[in-house]
Design a protein around this motif. Structure first.
Motif, mmCIF file in Angstrom:
data_model
loop_
_atom_site.group_PDB
_atom_site.id
_atom_site.type_symbol
_atom_site.label_atom_id
_atom_site.label_comp_id
_atom_site.label_asym_id
_atom_site.label_seq_id
_atom_site.Cartn_x
_atom_site.Cartn_y
_atom_site.Cartn_z
ATOM 1 N N GLN A 40 -36.454 29.183 50.003
ATOM 2 C CA GLN A 40 -37.118 30.273 50.727
ATOM 3 C C GLN A 40 -38.631 30.296 50.555
ATOM 4 O OE1 GLN A 40 -35.503 32.548 52.888
ATOM 5 N NE2 GLN A 40 -34.017 30.902 52.607
ATOM 6 N N ARG A 41 -39.189 29.362 49.799
ATOM 7 C CA ARG A 41 -40.640 29.297 49.606
ATOM 8 C C ARG A 41 -41.061 27.842 49.806
ATOM 9 N NH1 ARG A 41 -42.159 34.069 46.553
ATOM 10 N NH2 ARG A 41 -43.981 33.045 45.631
ATOM 11 N N VAL A 42 -41.400 27.518 51.028
ATOM 12 C CA VAL A 42 -41.610 26.118 51.427
ATOM 13 C C VAL A 42 -43.098 25.845 51.638
ATOM 14 C CG1 VAL A 42 -41.058 24.319 53.104
ATOM 15 C CG2 VAL A 42 -39.341 26.057 52.514
ATOM 16 N N LEU A 43 -43.583 24.788 51.006
ATOM 17 C CA LEU A 43 -44.965 24.353 51.176
ATOM 18 C C LEU A 43 -45.028 23.278 52.248
ATOM 19 C CD1 LEU A 43 -47.953 24.096 50.415
ATOM 20 C CD2 LEU A 43 -47.258 22.557 48.544
ATOM 21 N N ALA A 98 -47.861 38.138 53.647
ATOM 22 C CA ALA A 98 -46.717 39.056 53.625
ATOM 23 C C ALA A 98 -45.437 38.253 53.822
ATOM 24 C CB ALA A 98 -46.858 40.107 54.726
ATOM 25 N N PRO A 99 -44.324 38.688 53.195
ATOM 26 C CA PRO A 99 -43.060 37.981 53.354
ATOM 27 C C PRO A 99 -42.603 37.992 54.810
ATOM 28 C CG PRO A 99 -42.955 39.535 51.521
ATOM 29 C CD PRO A 99 -44.210 39.831 52.287
ATOM 30 N N ARG A 100 -41.964 36.886 55.224
ATOM 31 C CA ARG A 100 -41.396 36.817 56.572
ATOM 32 C C ARG A 100 -40.077 37.555 56.614
ATOM 33 N NH1 ARG A 100 -43.236 32.003 59.604
ATOM 34 N NH2 ARG A 100 -41.219 32.005 60.619
ATOM 35 N N THR A 160 -50.776 35.265 58.768
ATOM 36 C CA THR A 160 -51.893 35.708 57.942
ATOM 37 C C THR A 160 -51.745 35.085 56.565
ATOM 38 O OG1 THR A 160 -51.954 37.819 59.127
ATOM 39 C CG2 THR A 160 -53.126 37.701 57.035
ATOM 40 N N PHE A 161 -52.782 34.382 56.136
ATOM 41 C CA PHE A 161 -52.716 33.664 54.875
ATOM 42 C C PHE A 161 -53.917 34.017 54.004
ATOM 43 C CE2 PHE A 161 -50.223 31.211 57.824
ATOM 44 C CZ PHE A 161 -49.178 30.699 57.078
ATOM 45 N N GLU A 162 -53.719 33.877 52.702
ATOM 46 C CA GLU A 162 -54.800 34.057 51.747
ATOM 47 C C GLU A 162 -54.899 32.827 50.861
ATOM 48 O OE1 GLU A 162 -53.448 37.676 50.062
ATOM 49 O OE2 GLU A 162 -52.127 36.701 48.593
ATOM 50 N N LEU A 173 -43.590 30.328 54.437
ATOM 51 C CA LEU A 173 -44.247 29.025 54.501
ATOM 52 C C LEU A 173 -45.638 29.110 53.882
ATOM 53 C CD1 LEU A 173 -43.347 27.860 58.140
ATOM 54 C CD2 LEU A 173 -42.083 27.445 56.005
ATOM 55 N N TRP A 174 -45.878 28.311 52.852
ATOM 56 C CA TRP A 174 -47.214 28.087 52.312
ATOM 57 C C TRP A 174 -47.813 26.888 53.058
ATOM 58 C CZ3 TRP A 174 -44.062 31.140 49.886
ATOM 59 C CH2 TRP A 174 -44.510 32.021 48.875
#
Length: 287
Positions: free
Chosen positions: A6-9, A79-81, A35-37, A87-88
């Motif tokens: 669930q946390r894919v780069l 923010a979580p999908r 939106t990314f930081e 996706l990172w």
């Protein structure tokens, strides 16, 4: 193991791995749609040769100029999908030196971010027709991941790009890694970027991760791109004939009678023929 988690780069970098700018355009589409930081970035002084990848002078909206240095950055979703995995993104430029240290820095950052899987995006020039669907090879060195997602394993031996070193470091650290490679017609070098290839990469990324990937205006841009290549080929009888030969070969490969082993053997022969010419020999797409 159940896929990539669930946390894919998602990794896409400018350079040897990015024919037709297909991979970096895919990452740009993902960034524009969310939106990314900034989660981590390397010190450019350690990894880039400025005579090879020069800093750029850019004009800001207010008319002031600023110097922009080559970079490589890990981006975290703000923010979580609600519709699949988060996706990172890892974007930037392929480094000129210290690849092992560069890869280790990003894998350490990925571990801090609790990344559960990595997908590297790449594209290469190939002997394929622009009139057929863009072929995307999905592969992995991870046996469990191949079984879970139906991926293939490469038998390629030869030069590789930074995507392969990051993938190897990820696997060594226990993060399952896959690679997606789009094959772009080599005769369309003057028609860059290649939105049809970008769209194919994003569609395949959504398929193997389960994420909903916004396509934006890419479908319309892909049609316009194909039409522009059609127009160029129409004025060149030799190119038209060559494209017809590629179409015949592609249709034969896609036919039910074509065996997987025969296709794999022919592709291996093609890779060996390509050598290490400019933008012609990327990481093997099945890596």
């Amino acid at each position: 193991m159940q896929g990539l988690g669930q946390r894919v780069l998602v990794i896409a970098v400018d350079g040897w791995n990015d024919a037709g700018e297909a991979a970096t355009a895919a990452a740009a589409q993902l960034r524009a749609a969310g939106t990314f930081e900034k989660a981590f970035e390397v010190d450019p002084e350690l990894y880039f040769d400025y005579q090879y990848t020069r800093p750029q002078m850019q004009m800001d909206a207010d008319g002031s100029r600023r110097l922009v240095w080559p970079d490589a950055t890990l981006w975290r979703p703000a923010a979580p999908r609600q519709d699949g995995p988060d996706l990172w993104l890892l974007t930037g430029t392929e480094p000129a030196r210290a690849w092992q240290a560069f890869s280790a820095e990003f894998i350490d950052a990925a571990l801090r971010e609790d990344i559960t899987g990595i997908v590297a995006l790449g594209s290469m020039m190939s002997d394929v027709p622009h009139t057929r669907p863009i072929s995307v090879f999905a592969g992995s060195e991870n046996e469990e991941l191949r079984g879970a997602l139906g991926l293939e394993r490469s038998t390629y031996e030869g030069p590789v790009g930074i995507l392969s070193t990051i993938a190897a470091a990820g696997e060594a650290a226990g993060i399952p890694t896959a690679g997606l490679w789009a094959s772009i017609p080599h005769y369309v070098a003057g028609h860059t970027p290649s939105p049809k290839a970008t769209l194919a990469l994003l569609d395949k990324l959504g398929e193997i991760t389960g994420a909903t990937i916004p396509r934006g205006v890419l479908p319309a841009e892909a049609l316009a791109w194909e039409a522009s290549v059609d127009a160029a080929a129409a004025d060149d009888e030799e190119m038209t004939e060559y494209i017809h030969q590629l179409e015949t070969a592609r249709d034969a490969w896609d036919s039910p009678e074509a065996s997987g082993d025969a296709i794999a053997q022919e592709f291996e022969r093609y890779l060996r023929r390509r050598g290490d010419g400019p933008r012609g020999s990327k990481d093997d797409p099945r890596r």
